[in-house]
Design an enzyme around this catalytic site. Structure first.
Site, PDB file in Angstrom:
ATOM      1  N   LEU B  53       0.840  -1.197   0.000  1.00  0.00           N
ATOM      2  CA  LEU B  53       0.000   0.000   0.000  1.00  0.00           C
ATOM      3  C   LEU B  53       0.877   1.250   0.000  1.00  0.00           C
ATOM      4  O   LEU B  53       1.229   1.770   1.059  1.00  0.00           O
ATOM      5  CB  LEU B  53      -0.849  -0.044   1.267  1.00  0.00           C
ATOM      6  N   ALA B  54       1.235   1.711  -1.178  1.00  0.00           N
ATOM      7  CA  ALA B  54       2.134   2.864  -1.257  1.00  0.00           C
ATOM      8  C   ALA B  54       2.063   3.426  -2.669  1.00  0.00           C
ATOM      9  O   ALA B  54       2.590   2.829  -3.600  1.00  0.00           O
ATOM     10  CB  ALA B  54       3.562   2.442  -0.905  1.00  0.00           C
ATOM     11  N   GLU B  55       1.428   4.574  -2.815  1.00  0.00           N
ATOM     12  CA  GLU B  55       1.160   5.097  -4.156  1.00  0.00           C
ATOM     13  C   GLU B  55       2.428   5.546  -4.876  1.00  0.00           C
ATOM     14  O   GLU B  55       2.589   5.323  -6.080  1.00  0.00           O
ATOM     15  CB  GLU B  55       0.158   6.249  -4.084  1.00  0.00           C
ATOM     16  N   ASP B  79      -9.001   9.475  -6.340  1.00  0.00           N
ATOM     17  CA  ASP B  79      -8.319  10.719  -6.709  1.00  0.00           C
ATOM     18  C   ASP B  79      -7.376  11.273  -5.644  1.00  0.00           C
ATOM     19  O   ASP B  79      -6.198  11.497  -5.878  1.00  0.00           O
ATOM     20  CB  ASP B  79      -9.367  11.778  -7.077  1.00  0.00           C
ATOM     21  N   TYR B  83      -2.203  11.531  -4.469  1.00  0.00           N
ATOM     22  CA  TYR B  83      -1.256  12.611  -4.177  1.00  0.00           C
ATOM     23  C   TYR B  83       0.104  12.134  -3.662  1.00  0.00           C
ATOM     24  O   TYR B  83       1.128  12.752  -3.969  1.00  0.00           O
ATOM     25  CB  TYR B  83      -1.885  13.646  -3.234  1.00  0.00           C
ATOM     26  N   PRO B  84       0.176  11.064  -2.873  1.00  0.00           N
ATOM     27  CA  PRO B  84       1.526  10.606  -2.478  1.00  0.00           C
ATOM     28  C   PRO B  84       2.402  10.249  -3.688  1.00  0.00           C
ATOM     29  O   PRO B  84       3.620  10.258  -3.586  1.00  0.00           O
ATOM     30  CB  PRO B  84       1.250   9.357  -1.623  1.00  0.00           C
ATOM     31  N   HIS B 124     -12.514  11.290  -1.382  1.00  0.00           N
ATOM     32  CA  HIS B 124     -12.961  10.304  -2.373  1.00  0.00           C
ATOM     33  C   HIS B 124     -13.638  10.984  -3.557  1.00  0.00           C
ATOM     34  O   HIS B 124     -14.274  10.316  -4.353  1.00  0.00           O
ATOM     35  CB  HIS B 124     -13.947   9.318  -1.737  1.00  0.00           C
TER      36      HIS B 124
END
Ligand SMILES: Cc1ncc(C[n+]2csc(CCOP(=O)(O)OP(=O)(O)O)c2C)c(N)n1
Lengths: 368, 321
Positions: B53-55, B79, B83-84, B124
């Site tokens: 879990l890490a954009e 959306d 941002y990460p 969201h």
């Protein structure tokens, strides 16, 4: 009974191979590289030092806009390149010019970025060297992705990703280690801990026992090595690459070294560190250390040293020559490589510049 | 629409081994909107997989994969959770081709379920298109019809450039019979969804359905409104949009995003610069207020309603003409 963590834990002290004064071989847990590897490493180290000196001079003459020097860290630079096979990839940062050159890239092409002509002057595919990154730690993830792609294709490629001590605080450092561990990706993360991130000392960056210890939480073995000991860095990185290639998953290596010069020419290092500290590190210079050792072993004499120096001098001349000839970069590069095909809007904008240039050359006043 | 996107992914993965689909919960679960449903079972864990879990990790991994010949299609779960990864998108995905003068590039598709209208809680429902559109090197597209969902996604995956693919959440459940064999539209083309002669409504993504509805109602009142679906925000199709505006002389831009410094503002500027002498009235915008996306019980105030669109059309100085 040995626990899982024992296999991941780095040693309490950085591993070393040759004593700081270059006179003795330490009883180390690591294999000493063979004589020819040491000599090749030495020659590359001489070149790396010459490269740093030359770049520094060019900054003073205004020929390079900026140079983040790796003076003092050259053993790490050289070893990072020499530990790799041709099929492997190197992912450097702005400080790793000497590693890129040691990998075989023409220094004049490397300096294109620092000169201000373009962001990357060399073809990354040719030498399998990614363009140097400036946003910290971001390239570590690219290394994981590339190694993952190679793995999917059944290739034996290893990616070596370089970063500094400061970069280990960034989120991408942690995401890269975790991704690589979960996917068991053949990546060697090589941290050059030179004690400072611009002005901020290591103690403000991390309170972990060492940066190599950071691997444990991700299930990655960590190793600490004396970054000013060429033999040790070569040995540790080579075995990390071999382990990664053999399916052992990612490896983390931290080299303990020191940045002898300011962060870049724009930085004033006297504001955050003492001259005495810098001088103390002079006695641990990577170049004198290996040179003393090679001479004591009878592997290096004046004649060989002179020819290696002459070869480095030739490279320096090549750099000066290359940077003296100013070929103005083509304005079309501004628009040609934003997308595979320039959009209609970019074509219009390119035409505006073309028109300006056209008017410049036809304007009789322009030469005055 | 979700099914059309799913079919596009399946077809692209079948046609090209290098296409990889990954992200959060996209594997066995099939994504929170089920867009990747069944792909893990059909293509295996090497082609469609869950990541940690890490954009930033997801997009950074995609950069390296793309550098070495893979074609990643990544899903950002929502959306505001993309941002990460923004640094990777802006600093590397968008710039790799340019930095290396074409020697390397990072063709990939970054799928982002975006915008509101579904009663979602905060984070969201963001309309993040302007952030991406402002970044040279990215293509930014958003489908408003089921047919475009399929066609544009196929085109995005085939594109040699990175594409930010914005999926309007509230349209995931829209239904339409679609002929998948029809040619895939190239990225960079707007389309006229409804012909009309009095004014042009320019919309994209989630704003398209209310624009169409407004045109329908206006027709009953004797106003003929043309509706353009922008489809491709970058590259922007000046030609189609301006041709339409010139033919009607009046225009309203409809978008869900906050209006200040927005894609809608950009469209107004472009249309004004190019069509000034054809305009009978200033180009109007119907856009979101300059506020963080509101909670579900207030979101209807933020969305471009049919009424607001019709009011804006009425404001186009008809009495002067
Ligand atoms: C994401 C990001 N934040 C800040 C900077 C500005 N910056 C450039 S170098 C640097 C220090 C990095 O220190 P370290 O990782 O230890 O590497 P070193 O320069 O010492 O080799 C900083 C803060 C940057 N390049 N990228």
């Amino acid at each position: 009974m040995k626990s899982v963590i024992d296999d991941l834990l780095p040693t309490d002290e950085p591993l070393a191979c040759i004593s700081a004064d270059g006179t003795a071989v330490l009883d180390s847990q690591i294999d000493r590289p063979n004589d020819s590897a040491l000599l090749a490493g030495y020659a590359a180290l001489v070149r790396a030092r010459r490269l740093n000196d030359q770049a520094y001079a060019l900054v003073r003459q205004g020929r390079l806009a900026v140079y983040p020097s790796s003076h003092g860290q050259e053993a790490c630079q050289v070893a990072a390149a020499l530990a790799l096979d041709d099929e492997d990839w190197l992912f450097p940062t702005y400080r790793d010019t000497a590693a890129v050159v040691a990998r075989g890239v023409d220094p004049v092409e490397v300096f294109v970025l620092l000169k201000g002509d373009w962001h990357s002057g060399y073809d990354p595919r040719r030498h399998r060297v990614a363009p140097a990154t400036t946003p910290l730690a971001t390239q570590l993830l690219h290394a994981v992705g590339l190694a993952h792609a190679a793995q999917l294709r059944g290739e034996k490629t290893v990616a070596m990703a370089l970063c500094g001590d400061g970069a280990t605080s960034e989120g991408d450092f942690h995401e890269a280690l975790n991704f690589a561990a979960v996917f068991k990706t053949p990546v060697v993360f090589f941290v050059q801990n030179n004690e400072y991130a611009i002005s901020v000392p290591l103690a403000r960056q991390s309170v972990a026992p060492s940066l190599a210890h950071k691997g444990i939480g991700y299930g990655i073995p960590g190793q600490r090595v004396d970054g000013n000991d060429l033999a040790a860095v070569l040995s540790v990185l080579s075995s990390a690459v071999a382990k990664a290639r053999a399916g052992g998953g990612p490896q983390l290596v931290e080299a303990h070294t020191y940045r002898m010069q300011a962060h870049t020419n724009a930085d004033d290092a006297t504001r955050y560190r003492q001259d005495a500290d810098v001088e103390a590190w002079l006695t641990r210079d990577p170049l004198t250390r290996i040179e003393t050792f090679l001479r004591a072993e009878g592997l290096l004499d004046d004649e060989l040293a002179a020819s290696i120096t002459a070869e480095a001098e030739e490279m320096a001349g090549h750099i000066r020559g290359g940077l003296n000839t100013d070929v103005p970069p083509d304005y079309r590069h501004l628009f040609d490589h934003v997308y595979a095909q320039p959009t209609a809007q970019l074509q219009e904008q390119s035409a505006v510049v073309a028109d300006e240039l056209e008017r410049d050359t036809t304007d009789p006043e322009a030469d005055l | 629409m979700a099914q059309a996107l799913n079919q596009a992914l399946r077809d692209a993965m079948t046609d090209d081994d290098s296409v990889l689909v990954f992200g959060e919960d996209v594997g066995p679960l099939g994504g929170v909107f089920r867009v990747t449903d069944g792909l893990n079972a059909e293509f295996g864990d090497k082609r469609c997989f869950d990541t940690p879990l890490a954009e930033s990790g997801i997009v950074g991994l995609a950069v390296g994969l793309a550098m070495h010949g893979m074609r990643p299609v990544v899903e950002m779960q929502f959306d505001a959770f993309a941002y990460p990864a923004f640094e990777q998108v802006v600093s590397h995905v968008a710039k790799l081709r340019n930095r290396t003068r074409g020697a390397l590039s990072a063709p990939m598709v970054i799928r982002v379920p975006f915008a509101g209208g579904i009663g979602g809680v905060e984070h969201h429902c963001d309309s993040s298109e302007a952030y991406y559109a402002h970044t040279p090197g990215l293509h930014v597209v958003t489908p408003a019809t089921v047919a475009d969902a399929y066609g544009l996604l196929r085109a995005a995956i085939a594109s040699p450039d990175p594409v930010v693919f914005l999926e309007p959440k509230k349209l995931y459940w829209s239904k339409e019979e679609v002929d998948l064999t029809r040619p895939v539209p190239p990225i960079g083309r707007a389309q006229v969804l409804r012909e009309g002669s009095d004014a042009t409504l320019i919309a994209y993504g989630p704003a398209v359905p209310p624009a169409l509805e407004a045109a329908e109602i206006a027709a009953q009142d004797g106003r003929s409104l043309q509706v353009i679906d922008v489809r491709s925000i970058v590259p922007f199709d000046d030609e189609t949009v301006c041709k339409a505006v010139r033919s009607t002389g009046r225009a309203v831009v409809v978008a869900e995003a906050t209006g200040f410094a927005s894609v809608a503002s950009e469209i107004v500027a472009r249309v004004t610069e190019r069509c000034f002498h054809h305009l009978a009235a200033p180009v109007r915008r119907v856009v979101g207020f300059d506020i963080p996306y509101p909670p579900p019980k207030l979101e209807h105030f933020q969305l471009p309603s049919v009424d607001r669109i019709l009011d804006a059309v009425e404001d186009l100085q008809w009495e002067d003409s």
